[in-house]
Design a protein around this motif. Structure first.
Motif, PDB file in Angstrom:
ATOM      1  N   ALA A  15     -11.666   6.701   1.187  1.00  0.00           N
ATOM      2  CA  ALA A  15     -12.203   7.603   0.163  1.00  0.00           C
ATOM      3  C   ALA A  15     -12.329   9.022   0.714  1.00  0.00           C
ATOM      4  N   LEU A  16     -12.872   9.143   1.923  1.00  0.00           N
ATOM      5  CA  LEU A  16     -13.040  10.472   2.522  1.00  0.00           C
ATOM      6  C   LEU A  16     -11.689  11.171   2.666  1.00  0.00           C
ATOM      7  N   ASP A  17     -10.713  10.424   3.131  1.00  0.00           N
ATOM      8  CA  ASP A  17      -9.363  10.989   3.277  1.00  0.00           C
ATOM      9  C   ASP A  17      -8.807  11.484   1.947  1.00  0.00           C
ATOM     10  N   LEU A  18      -8.854  10.617   0.950  1.00  0.00           N
ATOM     11  CA  LEU A  18      -8.271  10.973  -0.343  1.00  0.00           C
ATOM     12  C   LEU A  18      -9.058  12.073  -1.042  1.00  0.00           C
ATOM     13  N   PHE A  19     -10.380  11.976  -0.999  1.00  0.00           N
ATOM     14  CA  PHE A  19     -11.213  13.011  -1.618  1.00  0.00           C
ATOM     15  C   PHE A  19     -10.903  14.376  -0.992  1.00  0.00           C
ATOM     16  N   THR A  20     -10.682  14.398   0.304  1.00  0.00           N
ATOM     17  CA  THR A  20     -10.426  15.666   0.992  1.00  0.00           C
ATOM     18  C   THR A  20      -9.020  16.165   0.695  1.00  0.00           C
ATOM     19  N   GLU A  21      -8.065  15.245   0.705  1.00  0.00           N
ATOM     20  CA  GLU A  21      -6.666  15.622   0.535  1.00  0.00           C
ATOM     21  C   GLU A  21      -6.343  15.993  -0.911  1.00  0.00           C
ATOM     22  N   HIS A  22      -6.728  15.127  -1.846  1.00  0.00           N
ATOM     23  CA  HIS A  22      -6.338  15.346  -3.243  1.00  0.00           C
ATOM     24  C   HIS A  22      -7.459  15.887  -4.112  1.00  0.00           C
ATOM     25  N   GLY A  23      -8.679  15.878  -3.586  1.00  0.00           N
ATOM     26  CA  GLY A  23      -9.815  16.317  -4.382  1.00  0.00           C
ATOM     27  C   GLY A  23     -10.605  15.138  -4.937  1.00  0.00           C
ATOM     28  N   TYR A  24     -11.895  15.338  -5.137  1.00  0.00           N
ATOM     29  CA  TYR A  24     -12.785  14.259  -5.574  1.00  0.00           C
ATOM     30  C   TYR A  24     -12.426  13.752  -6.972  1.00  0.00           C
ATOM     31  N   GLU A  25     -12.316  14.682  -7.917  1.00  0.00           N
ATOM     32  CA  GLU A  25     -12.034  14.286  -9.297  1.00  0.00           C
ATOM     33  C   GLU A  25     -10.619  13.728  -9.434  1.00  0.00           C
ATOM     34  N   ALA A  26      -9.697  14.317  -8.672  1.00  0.00           N
ATOM     35  CA  ALA A  26      -8.295  13.913  -8.797  1.00  0.00           C
ATOM     36  C   ALA A  26      -8.045  12.535  -8.176  1.00  0.00           C
ATOM     37  N   THR A  27      -8.989  12.047  -7.386  1.00  0.00           N
ATOM     38  CA  THR A  27      -8.827  10.732  -6.767  1.00  0.00           C
ATOM     39  C   THR A  27      -9.507   9.661  -7.600  1.00  0.00           C
ATOM     40  N   SER A  28      -8.726   8.707  -8.078  1.00  0.00           N
ATOM     41  CA  SER A  28      -9.316   7.636  -8.880  1.00  0.00           C
ATOM     42  C   SER A  28      -9.659   6.443  -7.999  1.00  0.00           C
ATOM     43  N   LEU A  29     -10.557   5.625  -8.500  1.00  0.00           N
ATOM     44  CA  LEU A  29     -10.934   4.422  -7.764  1.00  0.00           C
ATOM     45  C   LEU A  29      -9.730   3.485  -7.647  1.00  0.00           C
ATOM     46  N   ARG A  30      -8.863   3.550  -8.621  1.00  0.00           N
ATOM     47  CA  ARG A  30      -7.633   2.752  -8.556  1.00  0.00           C
ATOM     48  C   ARG A  30      -6.809   3.119  -7.315  1.00  0.00           C
ATOM     49  N   GLU A  31      -6.698   4.443  -7.069  1.00  0.00           N
ATOM     50  CA  GLU A  31      -5.945   4.923  -5.910  1.00  0.00           C
ATOM     51  C   GLU A  31      -6.544   4.402  -4.603  1.00  0.00           C
ATOM     52  N   ILE A  32      -7.857   4.497  -4.505  1.00  0.00           N
ATOM     53  CA  ILE A  32      -8.544   4.027  -3.303  1.00  0.00           C
ATOM     54  C   ILE A  32      -8.305   2.537  -3.112  1.00  0.00           C
ATOM     55  N   ALA A  33      -8.478   1.810  -4.203  1.00  0.00           N
ATOM     56  CA  ALA A  33      -8.312   0.358  -4.150  1.00  0.00           C
ATOM     57  C   ALA A  33      -6.892  -0.021  -3.736  1.00  0.00           C
ATOM     58  N   GLU A  34      -5.914   0.677  -4.342  1.00  0.00           N
ATOM     59  CA  GLU A  34      -4.507   0.400  -4.030  1.00  0.00           C
ATOM     60  C   GLU A  34      -4.215   0.607  -2.548  1.00  0.00           C
ATOM     61  N   ARG A  35      -4.680   1.719  -2.018  1.00  0.00           N
ATOM     62  CA  ARG A  35      -4.400   1.997  -0.607  1.00  0.00           C
ATOM     63  C   ARG A  35      -5.036   0.947   0.308  1.00  0.00           C
ATOM     64  N   LEU A  36      -6.128   0.356  -0.161  1.00  0.00           N
ATOM     65  CA  LEU A  36      -6.807  -0.666   0.641  1.00  0.00           C
ATOM     66  C   LEU A  36      -6.228  -2.053   0.377  1.00  0.00           C
ATOM     67  N   GLY A  37      -5.424  -2.165  -0.680  1.00  0.00           N
ATOM     68  CA  GLY A  37      -4.875  -3.474  -1.027  1.00  0.00           C
ATOM     69  C   GLY A  37      -5.882  -4.381  -1.699  1.00  0.00           C
ATOM     70  N   VAL A  38      -6.846  -3.799  -2.397  1.00  0.00           N
ATOM     71  CA  VAL A  38      -7.804  -4.599  -3.171  1.00  0.00           C
ATOM     72  C   VAL A  38      -7.829  -4.067  -4.611  1.00  0.00           C
ATOM     73  N   THR A  39      -8.690  -4.639  -5.446  1.00  0.00           N
ATOM     74  CA  THR A  39      -8.791  -4.159  -6.823  1.00  0.00           C
ATOM     75  C   THR A  39     -10.002  -3.242  -6.978  1.00  0.00           C
ATOM     76  N   LYS A  40      -9.991  -2.531  -8.095  1.00  0.00           N
ATOM     77  CA  LYS A  40     -11.118  -1.631  -8.367  1.00  0.00           C
ATOM     78  C   LYS A  40     -12.446  -2.380  -8.332  1.00  0.00           C
ATOM     79  N   ALA A  41     -12.422  -3.552  -8.924  1.00  0.00           N
ATOM     80  CA  ALA A  41     -13.662  -4.331  -9.039  1.00  0.00           C
ATOM     81  C   ALA A  41     -14.261  -4.620  -7.674  1.00  0.00           C
TER      82      ALA A  41
END
Lengths: 191, 191
Positions: A15-41
DNA sequence: GTCTATACTCTGATAGAC
DNA sequence: GTCTATCAGAGTATAGAC
């Protein structure tokens, strides 16, 4: 803090990486989940909301600055104290990835403006600036004090070419101390 | 540029304000339209996309920096040139609300990272830094050069208390010139 | 030049099975 | 602790009337 699960820590890192790189609002929980290989839930098991992730990211940093400010308030208001303050600040900053957190906050000031922890951070940073350049001193003095802090935060990404992080930190500290020393010389030249 | 409609200009003003205050992503077209008392669809008559609004905001600023860089490249690489460069930069910055635009860009770097005009701006700013602190000079020299530019950008909001914008600008310029002068002294002390 | 109405996509978030 | 399925709301953007 270390008895937390590994997944929780990994979420924070990504999350810290993506929030910093792409911005907080521009980063969705889906993106974070995908990069981790898990689901949003899955994220929602570890953090109640998106904002909670941010909060968890900031907390350690807040504590460190508060501690540093407490120390400063037991000290006399001298150049030596301010030099020592800057040195301690720099040291803490480069521990446990706190410079990453500060960079994230700087780059997302506006998006986070209603986050309570972020407001608290802004408040503490004003206190830091007040320690280094108290109200009533000259305008240039205060501006240089603020730049000293910024030099520490920014040295990591303001210097691009092939130099090591250690060199960046050293340069940032040296420039910050220079600015503090200059301030001392002109502090009372005008109000 | 002045033959454009009034509504178009008002959209730009409101958008710049909201983008800077609340962040680019956090600001919806609905919000902009509401504040103007028009509908979302009206915005789309004047700007093809949300990104187009940003583009229109940046264009003037890009032209000015390009012009300044062209000038610099006709000059010899001396302290006097860099002082003159900083003075001209500051002058342009406070004309036609360009400082507002720079503030908006600084606060939304990450959200705008895929915007072509924003990339172009980052590229030009690297050239500005290269003029003030060429590659091959010392690390602290280059860091101070970068801080000089930041001092100009940031003086407007880094200094809070009841002082006028003119005083802020003057302080920013003075500190920036100080940093340039210091750089000249230590420029070749280490590479 | 501005409106209404609408299409479509993606968001953060929840409920409940495994 | 992680999943599937689903939600309501908000986002950008378009079509077509006035």
């Amino acid at each position: 803090m270390r008895d937390r699960s590994d997944t929780r820590t990994r979420i924070q890192e990504v999350a810290l990486d993506l929030f910093t790189e792409h911005g907080y609002e521009a980063t969705s929980l889906r993106e974070i989940a995908e990069r981790l290989g898990v689901t949003k839930a899955a994220l929602y098991y570890h953090f109640k909301t998106k904002e909670d992730i941010v909060t968890s990211l900031i907390e350690d940093r807040l504590a460190m600055i508060e501690e540093l400010l407490d120390w400063a308030h037991t000290q006399p208001d001298t150049v030596e104290m301010r030099r020592e303050f800057v040195q301690r600040y720099a040291e803490h900053l480069h521990q446990g990835g706190h410079d990453k957190v500060m960079r994230f906050l700087e780059r997302n000031q506006t998006a986070l403006r209603d986050n309570p922890k972020s407001e608290q951070m802004r408040d503490l940073m004003l206190h830091v600036l007040e320690v280094l350049g108290p109200a009533g001193t000259s305008v240039t003095f205060r501006l240089k004090s603020a730049l000293a802090v910024f030099a520490l935060h920014a040295s990591t990404f303001l210097l691009r070419d092939g130099i090591s992080d250690e060199e960046r930190h050293a340069a940032g500290l040296q420039v910050a101390l220079d600015l503090i020393d200059q301030g001392a010389a002109e502090r009372h030249t005008r109000v």
